[in-house]
Structure formats: C-alpha cells, structure tokens
Write a protein that holds these residues in place. Structure first.
Motif, PDB file in Angstrom:
ATOM      1  N   ALA A  11      -9.851  16.315 -14.156  1.00  0.00           N
ATOM      2  CA  ALA A  11     -10.599  16.289 -12.896  1.00  0.00           C
ATOM      3  C   ALA A  11     -11.458  15.031 -12.804  1.00  0.00           C
ATOM      4  N   ALA A  12     -12.131  14.692 -13.896  1.00  0.00           N
ATOM      5  CA  ALA A  12     -12.982  13.490 -13.895  1.00  0.00           C
ATOM      6  C   ALA A  12     -12.140  12.229 -13.731  1.00  0.00           C
ATOM      7  N   ALA A  13     -11.031  12.142 -14.471  1.00  0.00           N
ATOM      8  CA  ALA A  13     -10.168  10.968 -14.382  1.00  0.00           C
ATOM      9  C   ALA A  13      -9.540  10.860 -12.994  1.00  0.00           C
ATOM     10  N   GLY A  14      -9.098  11.975 -12.455  1.00  0.00           N
ATOM     11  CA  GLY A  14      -8.516  11.966 -11.111  1.00  0.00           C
ATOM     12  C   GLY A  14      -9.537  11.575 -10.061  1.00  0.00           C
ATOM     13  N   PHE A  15     -10.752  12.095 -10.193  1.00  0.00           N
ATOM     14  CA  PHE A  15     -11.813  11.741  -9.253  1.00  0.00           C
ATOM     15  C   PHE A  15     -12.091  10.243  -9.294  1.00  0.00           C
ATOM     16  N   LEU A  16     -12.258   9.702 -10.501  1.00  0.00           N
ATOM     17  CA  LEU A  16     -12.540   8.275 -10.628  1.00  0.00           C
ATOM     18  C   LEU A  16     -11.375   7.426 -10.117  1.00  0.00           C
ATOM     19  N   ALA A  17     -10.145   7.826 -10.462  1.00  0.00           N
ATOM     20  CA  ALA A  17      -8.977   7.055 -10.033  1.00  0.00           C
ATOM     21  C   ALA A  17      -8.835   7.062  -8.513  1.00  0.00           C
ATOM     22  N   LEU A  23      -8.551   6.599  -2.200  1.00  0.00           N
ATOM     23  CA  LEU A  23      -7.695   7.658  -1.673  1.00  0.00           C
ATOM     24  C   LEU A  23      -8.481   8.955  -1.611  1.00  0.00           C
ATOM     25  N   ARG A  24      -8.152   9.777  -0.665  1.00  0.00           N
ATOM     26  CA  ARG A  24      -8.777  11.100  -0.550  1.00  0.00           C
ATOM     27  C   ARG A  24      -7.699  12.154  -0.731  1.00  0.00           C
ATOM     28  N   LEU A  25      -7.788  12.912  -1.845  1.00  0.00           N
ATOM     29  CA  LEU A  25      -6.853  13.987  -2.130  1.00  0.00           C
ATOM     30  C   LEU A  25      -7.616  15.290  -2.255  1.00  0.00           C
ATOM     31  N   GLY A  26      -6.878  16.378  -2.234  1.00  0.00           N
ATOM     32  CA  GLY A  26      -7.490  17.677  -2.468  1.00  0.00           C
ATOM     33  C   GLY A  26      -7.867  17.840  -3.928  1.00  0.00           C
TER      34      GLY A  26
END
Length: 78
Positions: A11-17, A23-26
């Motif tokens: 979650a942290a890596a995805g948020f930072l990436a 990009l805005r993802l769910g």
C-alpha cells in the motif's frame, strides 16, 4: 504476519508510486500495483546481485591467477 506486512508495504509503495507518476487509482489497485512492483523489484534486485556476485568471482579469479603467475615468475627468476 508476513501477508499483513506485504499488504502494508504494498500500500505504501503503491501510494508513493502513484503520486510520483501523477496517477489516481483506487485503494485496491494502488495496493496491487505496490505488491506487484515489490515483486518485480525484488526479482530485478536478486538478478543484479547474482550477476554482480558472478562478476566479482571472475575478477577475484583473474586477480588470484595473476598473483600466482607473479609468484611463479619470481621463483623461476632466482
């Protein structure tokens, strides 16, 4: 505990990436991207470390052979 940690880090890596890439993802997509990225990153890092390790072994072998040849030459020149 391992799966929970993987989800938290993902979650942290995805948020930072997603923020770095603007990009805005769910939430689920962000976690999925983070976990997938962590797996890909780990594979690439392992490959690079293995390759570097093999290269270091080759360099060490060449240096060792050169040292041995230097010793042999020094002994034969006596």
């Amino acid at each position: 505990m391992g799966i929970v940690w993987l989800i938290i880090v993902g979650a942290a890596a995805g948020f930072l990436a997603t923020r770095f890439m603007n990009l805005r993802l769910g939430t689920l997509q962000t976690i999925g991207v983070g976990i997938g990225g962590a797996l890909i990153g780990a594979l690439v890092l392992r490959f690079l470390l293995a390759l570097t390790g093999m290269l270091a072994g080759l360099v060490g072998a060449v240096l060792g052979a050169m040292l041995l040849l230097w010793i042999i030459k020094a002994v034969m020149d006596r």
